[in-house]
Motif scaffolding. Structure first.
Motif, PDB file in Angstrom:
ATOM      1  N   TYR A  52      14.779  12.999  14.918  1.00  0.00           N
ATOM      2  CA  TYR A  52      16.132  13.042  14.350  1.00  0.00           C
ATOM      3  C   TYR A  52      17.111  13.840  15.215  1.00  0.00           C
ATOM      4  CZ  TYR A  52      13.563  11.452  10.272  1.00  0.00           C
ATOM      5  OH  TYR A  52      12.749  10.749   9.430  1.00  0.00           O
ATOM      6  N   LEU A  55      19.827  11.840  16.549  1.00  0.00           N
ATOM      7  CA  LEU A  55      20.689  11.417  15.443  1.00  0.00           C
ATOM      8  C   LEU A  55      21.701  12.512  15.102  1.00  0.00           C
ATOM      9  CD1 LEU A  55      20.793   8.888  13.580  1.00  0.00           C
ATOM     10  CD2 LEU A  55      19.489  10.189  11.924  1.00  0.00           C
ATOM     11  N   LYS A  56      21.215  13.768  15.071  1.00  0.00           N
ATOM     12  CA  LYS A  56      22.103  14.907  14.783  1.00  0.00           C
ATOM     13  C   LYS A  56      23.220  14.974  15.816  1.00  0.00           C
ATOM     14  CE  LYS A  56      18.129  17.501  13.270  1.00  0.00           C
ATOM     15  NZ  LYS A  56      17.229  18.589  13.617  1.00  0.00           N
ATOM     16  N   THR A  60      27.251  14.162  14.887  1.00  0.00           N
ATOM     17  CA  THR A  60      27.963  15.418  14.592  1.00  0.00           C
ATOM     18  C   THR A  60      28.852  15.890  15.739  1.00  0.00           C
ATOM     19  OG1 THR A  60      26.071  16.725  15.345  1.00  0.00           O
ATOM     20  CG2 THR A  60      26.192  16.256  12.993  1.00  0.00           C
ATOM     21  N   ASN A 314      12.696  25.921  17.379  1.00  0.00           N
ATOM     22  CA  ASN A 314      12.052  26.652  16.275  1.00  0.00           C
ATOM     23  C   ASN A 314      10.704  27.250  16.676  1.00  0.00           C
ATOM     24  OD1 ASN A 314      14.206  25.723  14.589  1.00  0.00           O
ATOM     25  ND2 ASN A 314      13.121  23.788  14.395  1.00  0.00           N
ATOM     26  N   GLU A 318      12.480  30.091  21.568  1.00  0.00           N
ATOM     27  CA  GLU A 318      13.881  29.958  21.146  1.00  0.00           C
ATOM     28  C   GLU A 318      14.380  31.281  20.569  1.00  0.00           C
ATOM     29  OE1 GLU A 318      16.198  26.219  19.392  1.00  0.00           O
ATOM     30  OE2 GLU A 318      15.127  27.289  17.814  1.00  0.00           O
ATOM     31  N   TYR A 372       3.475  35.622  15.159  1.00  0.00           N
ATOM     32  CA  TYR A 372       2.900  35.354  13.842  1.00  0.00           C
ATOM     33  C   TYR A 372       1.901  34.203  13.907  1.00  0.00           C
ATOM     34  CZ  TYR A 372       6.718  38.324  12.313  1.00  0.00           C
ATOM     35  OH  TYR A 372       7.570  39.383  12.157  1.00  0.00           O
TER      36      TYR A 372
ATOM     37  N   PRO B 245      -3.007  37.185  15.656  1.00  0.00           N
ATOM     38  CA  PRO B 245      -1.550  37.129  15.435  1.00  0.00           C
ATOM     39  C   PRO B 245      -1.172  37.753  14.097  1.00  0.00           C
ATOM     40  CG  PRO B 245      -2.520  34.957  15.113  1.00  0.00           C
ATOM     41  CD  PRO B 245      -3.616  35.850  15.597  1.00  0.00           C
ATOM     42  N   LEU B 246       0.098  38.101  13.969  1.00  0.00           N
ATOM     43  CA  LEU B 246       0.580  38.696  12.724  1.00  0.00           C
ATOM     44  C   LEU B 246       0.594  37.658  11.616  1.00  0.00           C
ATOM     45  CD1 LEU B 246       3.654  40.738  14.000  1.00  0.00           C
ATOM     46  CD2 LEU B 246       1.385  41.616  13.508  1.00  0.00           C
ATOM     47  N   GLN B 247       0.424  38.152  10.417  1.00  0.00           N
ATOM     48  CA  GLN B 247       0.476  37.301   9.238  1.00  0.00           C
ATOM     49  C   GLN B 247       1.925  36.868   9.005  1.00  0.00           C
ATOM     50  OE1 GLN B 247      -0.497  39.604   5.865  1.00  0.00           O
ATOM     51  NE2 GLN B 247      -1.464  37.952   4.770  1.00  0.00           N
ATOM     52  N   VAL B 248       2.110  35.622   8.622  1.00  0.00           N
ATOM     53  CA  VAL B 248       3.460  35.137   8.323  1.00  0.00           C
ATOM     54  C   VAL B 248       3.914  35.769   7.015  1.00  0.00           C
ATOM     55  CG1 VAL B 248       4.882  33.105   7.857  1.00  0.00           C
ATOM     56  CG2 VAL B 248       3.019  32.959   9.498  1.00  0.00           C
ATOM     57  N   PHE B 263      18.940  20.629   8.941  1.00  0.00           N
ATOM     58  CA  PHE B 263      18.857  19.301   9.576  1.00  0.00           C
ATOM     59  C   PHE B 263      19.952  19.148  10.618  1.00  0.00           C
ATOM     60  CE2 PHE B 263      20.099  14.867  10.030  1.00  0.00           C
ATOM     61  CZ  PHE B 263      18.886  14.274  10.330  1.00  0.00           C
ATOM     62  N   PHE B 264      21.153  19.622  10.280  1.00  0.00           N
ATOM     63  CA  PHE B 264      22.273  19.497  11.214  1.00  0.00           C
ATOM     64  C   PHE B 264      22.385  20.687  12.161  1.00  0.00           C
ATOM     65  CE2 PHE B 264      23.637  16.408   7.979  1.00  0.00           C
ATOM     66  CZ  PHE B 264      23.818  15.314   8.817  1.00  0.00           C
ATOM     67  N   ARG B 267      22.710  27.279  11.368  1.00  0.00           N
ATOM     68  CA  ARG B 267      21.864  28.419  10.990  1.00  0.00           C
ATOM     69  C   ARG B 267      22.553  29.232   9.912  1.00  0.00           C
ATOM     70  NH1 ARG B 267      18.058  30.850  15.647  1.00  0.00           N
ATOM     71  NH2 ARG B 267      17.120  28.898  16.197  1.00  0.00           N
TER      72      ARG B 267
END
Lengths: 397, 268
Positions: A52, A55-56, A60, A314, A318, A372, B245-248, B263-264, B267
């Protein structure tokens, strides 16, 4: 009268979302994403951004430039007949099927559409021309200015966002060494608010529209126009190379717009504007490719560390604000020369990672971050690496 | 010969005793022989957290003053076969009742018998701190994400780095409340680590179950499913040299608008 104008505006807004191209491009951009992901998986065994992502970008990043362009087009009162818009739509769709964003430049799409339209007028293709109101009444100077403004917008949008999240690729040089490339393959939706000759509204202002509208009356049409920009970069940072090309595209657009405006005085200059757009854009693409090939490889293996070729969204990379082209020299205090070194150094402390990085400015900086569970095993960084390194990591050597 | 680890912080109430109890428990669960030493003379708590308060006969002061042999003062935790013992602090004396040299000798003796000697340090940087640190080979600094706790931890780290016999200290960030951290109302993990410039050993989320377990004299580390327990066990594994690793931290469920925004690429 204002009620009539209001109804026209609402009708045009509704038609925007019914336009076949609006929906066609959802499928096309997903196809762009699919092809990109297949290539990335083949090269890096992982995808960078999801399907996607394209698409974004498409739906946009071009909204504000499209609206600004609409204001300029409306201010000038440039009218584009439905017949020509239909040809532009068909050519856009045809170019989109190639899945090559650079072929979707306004310089190609609108220029080719203008040449086809001109040909239809010369050869009196009545069955086609009669399908549209006002026949095929094209004010060529207006369309030439429209072309110039579209090319300027293409350059501006590319300057702003074509270098963002380029897709990395690996190729083998003539000496058999792995070389990194960055591929920008972007399409943007420009919502264009256009005047279309035909029964409907009439202007009561003496100075507007600036360009003559055939038949005197017009209606509004809000169309989704898709503009593309594609470039392969291997001799410099993508931002540097893409922005140089984007600036040149803007200059080309300016030249085309000036020629278009001059064609108000002498109509054949509209043809010169079309040729300038078409040949100029081809020239810019070739020039960029030649310059890029002549430059030394930017994304190649470095002695001082590992060069960042790509960053998966993500991921810790990043978060650490790593940039494409930066060089990681140490991980958790351990010097790294190849991917297996990097992976082993990460294992020293999986709760926290400390990186020593040579930034794009050549200065050393330090980045650190908590790690993590469930996060990317290599922080989400893609490197310029040999297939032999993969085998070495797999065998545990 | 084992190693002695002092658990310290500077600020009171950040969870040194809880960390000591749970770390000792986690190491015992992992099959190591552990002795917990409470050096908080006059204000002992470790025995209560471990649920061993009713079985204390002799204490640390009795040992250093020669009123009993060391093994007589050690309280065995029967839940862990022969793996976990407690050396309780005296409740009647004050911190000047023992000297650093005496603690050092006692810890040295304990190291012969145990894989790990966990020393629970009292708050502050006075005599009690000096006693606790004297016999340690390693140090764990416990802090919470509050600025005051981090500032005190910074002070303690400075003091620990002056100690010749102690390795560079490592950090445990305790009682993390993720929603406050996300909103920027408390320092986040990376800010704390960058500020203190020491290696991070682990993080523990704030959990009511930890308090409930402490009140029942059962360290939370005994519950294999609890998030805080897993965090303490991970810290223990890192002490043993594993790379974990660290716990989430617990994520709040995303609302519809947040999903659309992400999605877009916006943030929030």
């Amino acid at each position: 009268m204002s009620v009539q104008w209001g109804i026209e505006l609402l009708k045009s807004a509704g038609l925007f979302f019914l336009h076949p191209l609006f929906w066609f491009f959802i499928i096309i951009t997903l196809a762009f994403g699919y092809v990109r992901i297949k290539r990335e998986r083949k090269t890096f065994h992982t995808r960078i951004a999801d399907i996607y992502d394209d698409l974004k970008f498409t739906y946009t990043k071009g909204l504000i430039p499209g609206l600004l362009l609409s204001v300029i087009l409306g201010g000038l009162g440039i009218s584009i007949p439905l017949g020509l818009l239909a040809i532009i739509a068909v050519i856009t769709a045809a170019a989109a099927f190639t899945l090559r964003a650079n072929w979707m430049s306004a310089a190609y799409i609108v220029s080719v559409s203008m040449l086809i339209g001109f040909g239809l007028q010369i050869y009196q293709a009545e069955p086609f021309l009669e399908r549209f109101p006002q026949g095929f009444a094209v004010v060529w100077p207006a369309v030439a200015v429209f072309l110039g403004l579209l090319i300027i917008t293409e350059g501006a949008v590319a300057y702003r966002s074509a270098h963002v999240r380029t897709s990395p690729a690996l190729v083998v040089s003539s000496r058999g060494l792995p070389i990194g490339q960055q591929l920008a393959n972007r399409v943007w939706l420009l919502p264009l608010f256009l005047l279309v000759p035909g029964n409907g509204l009439e202007s009561h202002l003496s100075w507007w529209p600036v360009f003559t509208v055939p038949g005197g009356s017009f209606h509004f049409l809000w169309i989704p126009y898709f503009v593309g920009f594609g470039q392969r970069v291997q001799g410099s940072l993508p931002e540097t190379s893409i922005r140089i090309t984007a600036k040149r595209v803007c200059i080309l657009g300016l030249a085309v717009a000036v020629l278009g405006a001059a064609s108000l005085l002498w109509t054949p200059l509209a043809g010169a504007a079309v040729c300038t757009a078409l040949l100029g854009r081809i020239f810019l693409s070739i020039k960029q490719r030649v310059n890029d090939n002549a430059a030394p490889f930017y994304f190649s293996k470095r002695d001082q560390g590992l060069m960042v070729l790509g960053i998966i969204p993500n991921t810790p990379a990043e978060d650490l604000e790593l940039k494409i082209g930066e060089i990681i020299t140490k991980v958790n205090g351990i010097p790294v020369k190849n991917v297996s070194d990097f992976y082993e150094a990460l294992q020293h402390n999986r709760a926290y990672v400390k990186l020593e990085i040579i930034g794009l400015n050549g200065e050393i900086r330090f980045d650190q971050r908590a790690s993590y569970e469930g996060e990317h095993h290599e922080l989400g960084i893609l490197f310029v690496k040999d297939d032999r390194e993969d085998e070495a990591v797999a065998s545990g050597s | 010969m084992g190693e002695a680890i002092v658990i310290t912080s500077g600020k009171g109430g950040v969870g040194k005793t809880t960390t000591s109890a749970n770390l000792g428990t986690a190491l015992a669960i992992l099959g190591k022989r552990v002795c917990l030493v409470d050096t908080d003379i006059g204000l002992r708590n470790l025995d209560v957290v471990m649920g061993l308060e009713n079985r204390i006969i002799y204490d640390l002061v009795d040992v250093v003053e020669g009123r009993c042999k060391m093994h007589q003062a050690l309280v065995k935790d029967k839940r862990f076969d022969d793996l976990l013992y407690l050396m309780p602090a005296a409740q009647t004396s004050d911190k000047t009742a023992v000297a650093p040299e005496q603690i050092k000798n006692m810890v040295q003796e304990l190291k012969q018998e145990f894989d790990y000697v966990i020393i629970d340090c009292p708050a502050g940087i006075e005599q009690g701190y000096k006693n606790a640190v004297s016999g340690a080979d390693k140090a764990i600094v416990v802090t919470t994400p509050e600025i005051s706790a981090v500032r005190d931890a910074d002070r303690i780290i400075g003091l620990l780095e002056q100690e010749e016999n102690i390795e560079p200290p490592r950090l445990v960030v305790n009682r993390i409340r993720n929603h406050l951290m996300k909103n920027g109302d408390t320092m986040d993990i990376d800010e704390i680590v960058q500020h203190l410039s020491i290696d991070l050993l682990g993080i523990v989320a704030d959990d009511d179950e930890v308090i409930k377990a402490s009140n029942h004299g059962e360290p939370i580390a005994m519950d294999p499913k609890n998030r805080a327990s897993i965090a303490y066990r991970n810290i223990a594994r890192r002490i043993l040299g594993e790379s974990v690793p660290l716990q989430v931290l617990e994520e709040q469920n995303k609302g519809m608008m947040a999903k659309i925004k992400s999605f877009f690429g916006v943030r929030s």
